[in-house]
Enzyme design. Structure first.
Site, PDB file in Angstrom:
ATOM      1  N   HIS A 110     -12.004 128.158  44.578  1.00 61.73           N
ATOM      2  CA  HIS A 110     -10.878 128.736  43.834  1.00 61.73           C
ATOM      3  C   HIS A 110     -10.539 130.129  44.340  1.00 61.73           C
ATOM      4  O   HIS A 110     -11.343 130.785  44.993  1.00 61.73           O
ATOM      5  CB  HIS A 110     -11.151 128.793  42.319  1.00 61.73           C
ATOM      6  CG  HIS A 110     -12.345 129.609  41.916  1.00 61.73           C
ATOM      7  ND1 HIS A 110     -13.610 129.093  41.820  1.00 61.73           N
ATOM      8  CD2 HIS A 110     -12.472 130.918  41.581  1.00 61.73           C
ATOM      9  CE1 HIS A 110     -14.457 130.034  41.438  1.00 61.73           C
ATOM     10  NE2 HIS A 110     -13.784 131.164  41.289  1.00 61.73           N
ATOM     11  N   HIS A 159     -11.047 137.670  43.604  1.00 59.24           N
ATOM     12  CA  HIS A 159     -12.046 137.145  44.545  1.00 59.24           C
ATOM     13  C   HIS A 159     -11.672 135.763  45.031  1.00 59.24           C
ATOM     14  O   HIS A 159     -10.813 135.098  44.456  1.00 59.24           O
ATOM     15  CB  HIS A 159     -13.453 137.141  43.923  1.00 59.24           C
ATOM     16  CG  HIS A 159     -13.635 136.231  42.747  1.00 59.24           C
ATOM     17  ND1 HIS A 159     -13.495 136.653  41.448  1.00 59.24           N
ATOM     18  CD2 HIS A 159     -13.977 134.913  42.673  1.00 59.24           C
ATOM     19  CE1 HIS A 159     -13.746 135.635  40.626  1.00 59.24           C
ATOM     20  NE2 HIS A 159     -14.031 134.570  41.337  1.00 59.24           N
ATOM     21  N   GLU A 200     -17.219 135.075  46.231  1.00 60.87           N
ATOM     22  CA  GLU A 200     -18.159 134.350  45.375  1.00 60.87           C
ATOM     23  C   GLU A 200     -18.608 133.124  46.138  1.00 60.87           C
ATOM     24  O   GLU A 200     -17.789 132.439  46.763  1.00 60.87           O
ATOM     25  CB  GLU A 200     -17.434 133.940  44.080  1.00 60.87           C
ATOM     26  CG  GLU A 200     -18.309 133.143  43.116  1.00 60.87           C
ATOM     27  CD  GLU A 200     -17.557 132.755  41.821  1.00 60.87           C
ATOM     28  OE1 GLU A 200     -16.304 132.769  41.837  1.00 60.87           O
ATOM     29  OE2 GLU A 200     -18.224 132.432  40.828  1.00 60.87           O
TER      30      GLU A 200
HETATM   31 CO    CO Z   1     -14.802 132.772  40.482  1.00 61.27          CO
END
Ligand code: CO
Length: 134
Positions: free
Chosen positions: A7, A79, A130
């Site tokens: 994502h 992020h 991440e």
């Molecule tokens: Co995230």
């Protein structure tokens, strides 16, 4: 080491306005808002054919995205999340390469119930990264 882009996370000052952009203007499928008190955000998922966009609105006084919103009042990309098969192996490889892993380097259970780690933006082209084990 890297798998799919899981994502892109975008912090927004107003979740309703963010939903309107993605659902009404861009014509995407957007989930119902979900409060994640443990992570200090309310989130919606924008479902795309190849990945997801997460819209994050701060929740509570200690929200980890509150400072980001103070620096970026209109919101912005917070992020990118990449999938890895083995998060411990990924972490050890990155530490050996000199990268900084945030939060002491121990994976936490992320918003999807899977182990995640965050990597220092200064070591990754100015982008908070991440890693999520899938
Ligand atoms: Co995230």
């Amino acid at each position: 080491m890297l798998g799919r882009l899981n994502h892109v996370a975008i912090v927004v000052p107003d979740l309703k306005a963010g939903i309107a952009i993605y659902r009404d203007m861009l014509g995407a499928r957007v989930s119902e808002p979900r409060a994640e008190p443990d992570h200090g955000v309310t989130v919606v998922f924008v479902e795309l054919p190849n990945t997801k966009v997460e819209l994050l609105e701060p929740l509570g006084e200690d929200s980890p995205v509150k400072g980001f919103l103070e620096r970026n009042p209109a919101g912005g990309i917070h992020h990118l999340c990449y999938e890895v098969a083995d998060i411990i192996a990924a972490r050890d490889r990155l530490i050996a390469a000199g990268a900084r892993v945030l939060g002491g380097g121990e994976p936490r259970i992320g918003a999807h119930g899977k182990p995640v780690l965050f990597l220092h933006p200064k070591d990754f082209a100015g982008t908070l990264v991440e890693l999520e084990e899938v």
